[in-house]
Design a protein around this motif. Structure first.
Motif, PDB file in Angstrom:
ATOM      1  N   LEU A  18       0.829  -1.204   0.000  1.00 42.01           N
ATOM      2  CA  LEU A  18       0.000   0.000   0.000  1.00 42.01           C
ATOM      3  C   LEU A  18       0.864   1.255   0.000  1.00 42.01           C
ATOM      4  CD1 LEU A  18      -2.741  -1.163   2.515  1.00 42.01           C
ATOM      5  CD2 LEU A  18      -3.030  -0.804   0.058  1.00 42.01           C
ATOM      6  N   LEU A  19       1.952   1.241   0.751  1.00 42.90           N
ATOM      7  CA  LEU A  19       2.874   2.377   0.727  1.00 42.90           C
ATOM      8  C   LEU A  19       3.398   2.621  -0.683  1.00 42.90           C
ATOM      9  CD1 LEU A  19       5.102   2.105   3.939  1.00 42.90           C
ATOM     10  CD2 LEU A  19       3.643   4.019   3.292  1.00 42.90           C
ATOM     11  N   GLU A  20       3.786   1.541  -1.355  1.00 43.70           N
ATOM     12  CA  GLU A  20       4.330   1.673  -2.708  1.00 43.70           C
ATOM     13  C   GLU A  20       3.266   2.141  -3.694  1.00 43.70           C
ATOM     14  OE1 GLU A  20       6.330  -1.167  -6.129  1.00 43.70           O
ATOM     15  OE2 GLU A  20       6.675  -1.621  -4.011  1.00 43.70           O
ATOM     16  N   ARG A  21       2.050   1.574  -3.585  1.00 44.86           N
ATOM     17  CA  ARG A  21       0.979   1.916  -4.523  1.00 44.86           C
ATOM     18  C   ARG A  21       0.497   3.353  -4.352  1.00 44.86           C
ATOM     19  NH1 ARG A  21      -2.087  -2.599  -6.403  1.00 44.86           N
ATOM     20  NH2 ARG A  21      -3.575  -1.092  -7.250  1.00 44.86           N
ATOM     21  N   VAL A  22       0.378   3.810  -3.106  1.00 40.47           N
ATOM     22  CA  VAL A  22      -0.223   5.114  -2.843  1.00 40.47           C
ATOM     23  C   VAL A  22       0.812   6.227  -2.711  1.00 40.47           C
ATOM     24  CG1 VAL A  22      -1.680   6.432  -1.246  1.00 40.47           C
ATOM     25  CG2 VAL A  22      -2.221   4.036  -1.751  1.00 40.47           C
ATOM     26  N   TRP A  23       1.922   5.946  -2.021  1.00 37.58           N
ATOM     27  CA  TRP A  23       2.923   6.985  -1.772  1.00 37.58           C
ATOM     28  C   TRP A  23       4.126   6.902  -2.706  1.00 37.58           C
ATOM     29  CZ3 TRP A  23      -0.337   5.255   1.980  1.00 37.58           C
ATOM     30  CH2 TRP A  23      -0.959   6.218   2.775  1.00 37.58           C
ATOM     31  N   GLY A  24       4.304   5.770  -3.385  1.00 34.33           N
ATOM     32  CA  GLY A  24       5.404   5.642  -4.326  1.00 34.33           C
ATOM     33  C   GLY A  24       6.618   4.955  -3.721  1.00 34.33           C
ATOM     34  N   ILE A  25       7.426   4.357  -4.575  1.00 36.37           N
ATOM     35  CA  ILE A  25       8.566   3.573  -4.110  1.00 36.37           C
ATOM     36  C   ILE A  25       9.655   4.461  -3.507  1.00 36.37           C
ATOM     37  CG2 ILE A  25       8.190   1.688  -5.734  1.00 36.37           C
ATOM     38  CD1 ILE A  25      10.339   2.866  -7.513  1.00 36.37           C
ATOM     39  N   ASP A  26       9.607   5.775  -3.801  1.00 36.53           N
ATOM     40  CA  ASP A  26      10.634   6.673  -3.279  1.00 36.53           C
ATOM     41  C   ASP A  26      10.163   7.414  -2.033  1.00 36.53           C
ATOM     42  OD1 ASP A  26       8.738   8.095  -4.653  1.00 36.53           O
ATOM     43  OD2 ASP A  26      10.133   9.104  -6.013  1.00 36.53           O
ATOM     44  N   TYR A  27       9.066   6.944  -1.434  1.00 33.51           N
ATOM     45  CA  TYR A  27       8.535   7.602  -0.244  1.00 33.51           C
ATOM     46  C   TYR A  27       9.378   7.274   0.990  1.00 33.51           C
ATOM     47  CZ  TYR A  27       5.484   8.575   3.692  1.00 33.51           C
ATOM     48  OH  TYR A  27       4.985   9.019   4.872  1.00 33.51           O
ATOM     49  N   PHE A  28       9.659   8.303   1.805  1.00 33.62           N
ATOM     50  CA  PHE A  28      10.459   8.132   3.011  1.00 33.62           C
ATOM     51  C   PHE A  28       9.528   8.045   4.226  1.00 33.62           C
ATOM     52  CE2 PHE A  28      13.042  10.345  -0.081  1.00 33.62           C
ATOM     53  CZ  PHE A  28      14.272   9.719   0.016  1.00 33.62           C
ATOM     54  N   GLY A  29       8.908   6.927   4.443  1.00 35.71           N
ATOM     55  CA  GLY A  29       7.980   6.791   5.560  1.00 35.71           C
ATOM     56  C   GLY A  29       7.923   5.359   6.049  1.00 35.71           C
ATOM     57  N   ASP A  30       7.019   5.084   7.014  1.00 34.97           N
ATOM     58  CA  ASP A  30       6.908   3.733   7.536  1.00 34.97           C
ATOM     59  C   ASP A  30       5.445   3.294   7.549  1.00 34.97           C
ATOM     60  OD1 ASP A  30       5.724   4.867   9.814  1.00 34.97           O
ATOM     61  OD2 ASP A  30       7.617   4.971  10.870  1.00 34.97           O
ATOM     62  N   PHE A  31       5.213   2.083   8.060  1.00 35.93           N
ATOM     63  CA  PHE A  31       3.891   1.472   7.992  1.00 35.93           C
ATOM     64  C   PHE A  31       2.839   2.224   8.799  1.00 35.93           C
ATOM     65  CE2 PHE A  31       6.194  -2.836   7.362  1.00 35.93           C
ATOM     66  CZ  PHE A  31       6.498  -2.469   6.066  1.00 35.93           C
ATOM     67  N   ARG A  32       3.268   2.996   9.806  1.00 37.27           N
ATOM     68  CA  ARG A  32       2.304   3.734  10.610  1.00 37.27           C
ATOM     69  C   ARG A  32       1.533   4.752   9.783  1.00 37.27           C
ATOM     70  NH1 ARG A  32       6.341   5.092  15.492  1.00 37.27           N
ATOM     71  NH2 ARG A  32       7.726   5.111  13.685  1.00 37.27           N
ATOM     72  N   THR A  33       2.124   5.180   8.671  1.00 38.44           N
ATOM     73  CA  THR A  33       1.422   6.087   7.776  1.00 38.44           C
ATOM     74  C   THR A  33       0.153   5.423   7.238  1.00 38.44           C
ATOM     75  OG1 THR A  33       3.488   7.148   7.106  1.00 38.44           O
ATOM     76  CG2 THR A  33       1.606   7.400   5.631  1.00 38.44           C
ATOM     77  N   VAL A  34       0.270   4.171   6.820  1.00 38.08           N
ATOM     78  CA  VAL A  34      -0.902   3.428   6.332  1.00 38.08           C
ATOM     79  C   VAL A  34      -1.924   3.261   7.446  1.00 38.08           C
ATOM     80  CG1 VAL A  34      -1.717   1.232   5.388  1.00 38.08           C
ATOM     81  CG2 VAL A  34       0.454   2.197   4.596  1.00 38.08           C
ATOM     82  N   ASP A  35      -1.479   2.860   8.622  1.00 33.37           N
ATOM     83  CA  ASP A  35      -2.385   2.632   9.749  1.00 33.37           C
ATOM     84  C   ASP A  35      -3.169   3.887  10.105  1.00 33.37           C
ATOM     85  OD1 ASP A  35      -1.382   0.060   9.888  1.00 33.37           O
ATOM     86  OD2 ASP A  35       0.035   0.512  11.486  1.00 33.37           O
ATOM     87  N   SER A  36      -2.490   5.027  10.140  1.00 31.38           N
ATOM     88  CA  SER A  36      -3.175   6.264  10.518  1.00 31.38           C
ATOM     89  C   SER A  36      -4.196   6.682   9.461  1.00 31.38           C
ATOM     90  CB  SER A  36      -2.162   7.390  10.739  1.00 31.38           C
ATOM     91  OG  SER A  36      -1.446   7.695   9.561  1.00 31.38           O
ATOM     92  N   HIS A  37      -3.890   6.447   8.181  1.00 29.11           N
ATOM     93  CA  HIS A  37      -4.841   6.785   7.127  1.00 29.11           C
ATOM     94  C   HIS A  37      -6.059   5.853   7.169  1.00 29.11           C
ATOM     95  CE1 HIS A  37      -1.749   9.433   5.633  1.00 29.11           C
ATOM     96  NE2 HIS A  37      -2.525   9.818   4.646  1.00 29.11           N
ATOM     97  N   VAL A  38      -5.838   4.573   7.434  1.00 29.55           N
ATOM     98  CA  VAL A  38      -6.959   3.635   7.569  1.00 29.55           C
ATOM     99  C   VAL A  38      -7.856   4.059   8.727  1.00 29.55           C
ATOM    100  CG1 VAL A  38      -7.589   1.277   8.227  1.00 29.55           C
ATOM    101  CG2 VAL A  38      -5.826   1.663   6.497  1.00 29.55           C
ATOM    102  N   LYS A  39      -7.251   4.430   9.837  1.00 26.94           N
ATOM    103  CA  LYS A  39      -8.016   4.880  11.008  1.00 26.94           C
ATOM    104  C   LYS A  39      -8.873   6.094  10.664  1.00 26.94           C
ATOM    105  CE  LYS A  39      -7.425   6.607  15.737  1.00 26.94           C
ATOM    106  NZ  LYS A  39      -6.430   6.963  16.799  1.00 26.94           N
ATOM    107  N   ASN A  40      -8.300   7.048   9.925  1.00 23.22           N
ATOM    108  CA  ASN A  40      -9.044   8.244   9.536  1.00 23.22           C
ATOM    109  C   ASN A  40     -10.217   7.910   8.629  1.00 23.22           C
ATOM    110  OD1 ASN A  40      -7.319   9.834  10.996  1.00 23.22           O
ATOM    111  ND2 ASN A  40      -6.116  10.501   9.239  1.00 23.22           N
TER     112      ASN A  40
END
Length: 234
Positions: A180-202
């Motif tokens: 999901l990070l790769e599909r939505v934020w791109g392979i060059d995104y500098f982040g971690d899995f918590r980004t996905v979790d927080s967006h799902v929660k929202n």
């Protein structure tokens, strides 16, 4: 050929000037806002390809500015700050920022982030038309980039909408967080899995408040998430 338009919102003149020099060198047209109120006004009045937003500003900080801009605009937002706490990064991404850059930074890192955001924005805007997804009280319109619950618009940030759409378009697939990070934020995104979790929660919270009768995103423990049509599993 028209230049790409960038809005820089920062209350420090020296930072605005430095960003202007970096961006102008790469052919961008830059407008500046010296505080949050001015930045929100310009973002609403004019059309920009990218917004670079400082977090620590007096009166209206970057968090509030980002939230106000997201009420009306889907423009990519790169937040810039001297704060290095991971919680701050997650907060920025949760409220609608697309990337996060920590000061001090050099021109190469800045421009790499800028071009990555513009590429992802361009891909998103040129996606071929997709079928509207409808089930019970839920409607997802990919072309119009709208989510409706009981025919009422639910406002999602650009990344929240993209994440929700990725899941909904393949409802039988369990996505790993890294996918999901790769599909939505791109392979060059500098982040971690918590980004996905927080967006799902929202997303869950927003559709729940809108009155959706089921939880549309199922947690697959040890894997990630998948779309679900019923509320049999939470």
């Amino acid at each position: 050929m028209n230049k790409l338009q960038v809005l820089v919102i920062d209350d420090e003149w020296n930072v605005r000037n430095l960003l202007r020099i970096y961006l102008a060198k790469e052919g961008f047209e830059v407008k500046e806002a010296k505080n949050g109120n001015e930045g929100v006004q310009l973002a609403n009045q004019l059309s920009f390809d990218l917004i670079i937003l400082d977090v620590m500003m007096a009166n209206m900080d970057g968090w509030e500015v980002c939230q106000k801009i997201r009420e009306t605009k889907n423009t990519p937002i790169l937040m810039v700050t001297a704060r290095t706490d991971t919680k701050d990064k997650v907060k920025g991404l949760t409220i609608g920022a697309d990337d996060y850059l920590v000061k001090p930074f050099d021109s190469d890192e800045l421009m790499a982030r800028v071009f990555a955001l513009l590429r992802r924005s361009s891909i998103s805007q040129t996606t071929t038309e997709s079928t509207v997804i409808t089930y019970q009280d839920l409607t997802i319109d990919p072309e119009g980039r709208q989510l409706l619950v009981r025919e009422q618009l639910v406002v999602l940030t650009p990344k929240e909408f993209e994440l929700f759409l990725v899941l909904a378009e393949q409802p039988r697939r369990a996505f790993k967080r890294e996918n999901l990070l790769e599909r939505v934020w791109g392979i060059d995104y500098f982040g971690d899995f918590r980004t996905v979790d927080s967006h799902v929660k929202n997303i869950r919270e927003k559709v729940r408040k809108a009155g959706l009768s089921f939880n549309p995103i199922q947690t697959i423990w040890g894997v990630g998430y998948k779309f679900q049509w019923t509320d049999e599993r939470k």
